[in-house]
Write an enzyme that holds these catalytic residues in place. Structure first.
Site, mmCIF file in Angstrom:
data_model
loop_
_atom_site.group_PDB
_atom_site.id
_atom_site.type_symbol
_atom_site.label_atom_id
_atom_site.label_comp_id
_atom_site.label_asym_id
_atom_site.label_seq_id
_atom_site.Cartn_x
_atom_site.Cartn_y
_atom_site.Cartn_z
ATOM 1 N N GLU A 173 0.839 -1.202 0.000
ATOM 2 C CA GLU A 173 0.000 0.000 0.000
ATOM 3 C C GLU A 173 0.877 1.258 0.000
ATOM 4 O OE1 GLU A 173 -3.124 0.043 -0.589
ATOM 5 O OE2 GLU A 173 -4.067 -1.739 0.207
ATOM 6 N N ASP A 219 -5.976 7.576 -0.699
ATOM 7 C CA ASP A 219 -6.580 6.340 -0.159
ATOM 8 C C ASP A 219 -5.495 5.340 0.217
ATOM 9 O OD1 ASP A 219 -9.098 7.341 -0.687
ATOM 10 O OD2 ASP A 219 -9.628 5.837 -2.209
ATOM 11 N N HIS A 260 -4.593 3.374 3.781
ATOM 12 C CA HIS A 260 -4.528 1.910 3.901
ATOM 13 C C HIS A 260 -3.165 1.472 4.435
ATOM 14 C CE1 HIS A 260 -7.648 1.789 0.378
ATOM 15 N NE2 HIS A 260 -8.159 2.254 1.489
HETATM 16 FE FE LIG Z 1 -4.293 -0.313 -2.195
#
Ligand SMILES: [Fe+2]
Ligand SMILES: [Fe+2]
Length: 326
Positions: free
Chosen positions: A166, A198, A202
């Site tokens: 991420e 985003d 995460h």
């Molecule tokens: Fe992701």
């Protein structure tokens, strides 16, 4: 805290339920508070749609070949989301209660991620610069081929993987946004910026999960971290391919393009590792057994070693003709 001696992975995961619940409201957004792809792209119900579309296509005309290639690769990676959701569901020891925090986490994380492929795909379609059929075939291949992240269904290894991955996607989408802006496409820049934001949330959540596991089961967590770094973190789309092209070729050209335009490089890999070592305070960890100490020594020494290798690596210059781009 539960004691390290008696802990099994399943116990640790179960013990983390309240923590996951807390992190869910901290690091995931509700549907009501979320952006949607439609917020960022021309609205086909409006009369000015064709004007906006024309502007979009004009801006997209100036995007460089490598940037487009990276965008398509990123989109295919995001579109393979069914693979990632089903992968998370198979991790050992995750309680399967649909109303429990872990299953709710999986669904809410997936629901956020699903917007990324939608937004990027729609942009690329409207841009008129992509052979959509070729891209869609690559997506279908990637989902059908699956992947091996080498996490062995182990929650500790899996969350090292997601912490790393991420963060990597945050970096790459953020860089694509910066380049798009430089090349004059502010709409694309904004879109990728939203995706990157985003991914950053995460990444924070998954890093917090691993940090929590370190509290309960430091030696096993350390060994899992070491094992993942010895195997090297592979990208989720490493089986990416194009119609009529041998498996293994396309992904290499995609990562070459990403290196060339500095969207994701081998020194980013090292920087991410460096960041994880700091985040989890690996050097100051206490309560490790002998094997855990050895694993720690390996991981702490690794960034310097990788940096030396990265310094020797040349940026690949070969431009490859992807079937995705006409
Ligand atoms: Fe992701
Ligand atoms: Fe994503």
């Amino acid at each position: 805290m539960i004691t390290a001696v008696s802990t099994s992975r399943a116990e640790v995961i179960k013990w983390m339920e309240d923590f996951v619940n807390e992190k869910m409201s901290e690091f995931l957004k509700t549907v009501e508070d979320s952006w949607q792809p439609a917020d960022l792209l021309p609205d086909a119900t409006l009369d000015n749609f064709f004007d906006e579309l024309k502007d979009l296509r004009e801006r997209a005309r100036d995007l460089s070949y490598d940037l487009l290639a990276v965008l398509v690769g990123d989109t295919i990676t995001e579109e393979a989301l069914p693979t990632y959701e089903s992968w998370l569901m198979t991790i050992d020891g995750l309680p399967q209660d649909p109303n429990g925090p872990w299953m709710r986490w999986n669904r809410a994380w997936t629901a956020e991620e699903n917007r990324h492929g939608d937004a990027l795909n729609r942009y690329l379609y409207l841009s008129g610069r992509i052979n959509m059929r070729e891209m869609e075939a690559s997506t279908q291949y990637l989902i059908a081929d699956g992947f091996d992240l080498q996490t062995d269904n182990d929650p500790y290894r899996a969350f090292v993987y997601t912490s790393f991955q991420e963060t990597a996607t945050n970096i790459s989408h953020r860089r694509v946004a910066q380049i798009a802006k430089k090349q004059g496409d502010n709409m694309l820049a904004k879109l990728c910026g939203h995706v990157a934001a985003d991914e950053a949330r995460h990444a924070k959540a998954y890093k917090a999960f691993v940090g929590k596991i370190f509290e309960a089961d430091p030696s096993e967590m350390m060994l899992a971290f070491e094992d993942m770094m010895r195997k090297k973190i592979v990208m989720p789309a490493h089986y990416m391919r194009e119609l009529g092209v041998d498996l293994g070729k396309t992904f290499g050209h995609f990562t070459d393009a990403a290196q060339r335009i500095n969207v994701y490089t081998s020194s980013d890999y090292t920087d991410i590792l460096d960041g994880l070592i700091k985040e989890w305070r690996i050097e100051a960890l206490t309560g490790l057994n002998e094997a855990g100490e050895r694993a720690r020594d390996y991981v702490v020494a690794l960034p310097a070693r990788l940096k030396r290798v990265a310094d020797r690596m040349k940026v690949p210059s070969l431009e490859y003709k992807f079937r995705w781009i006409d």
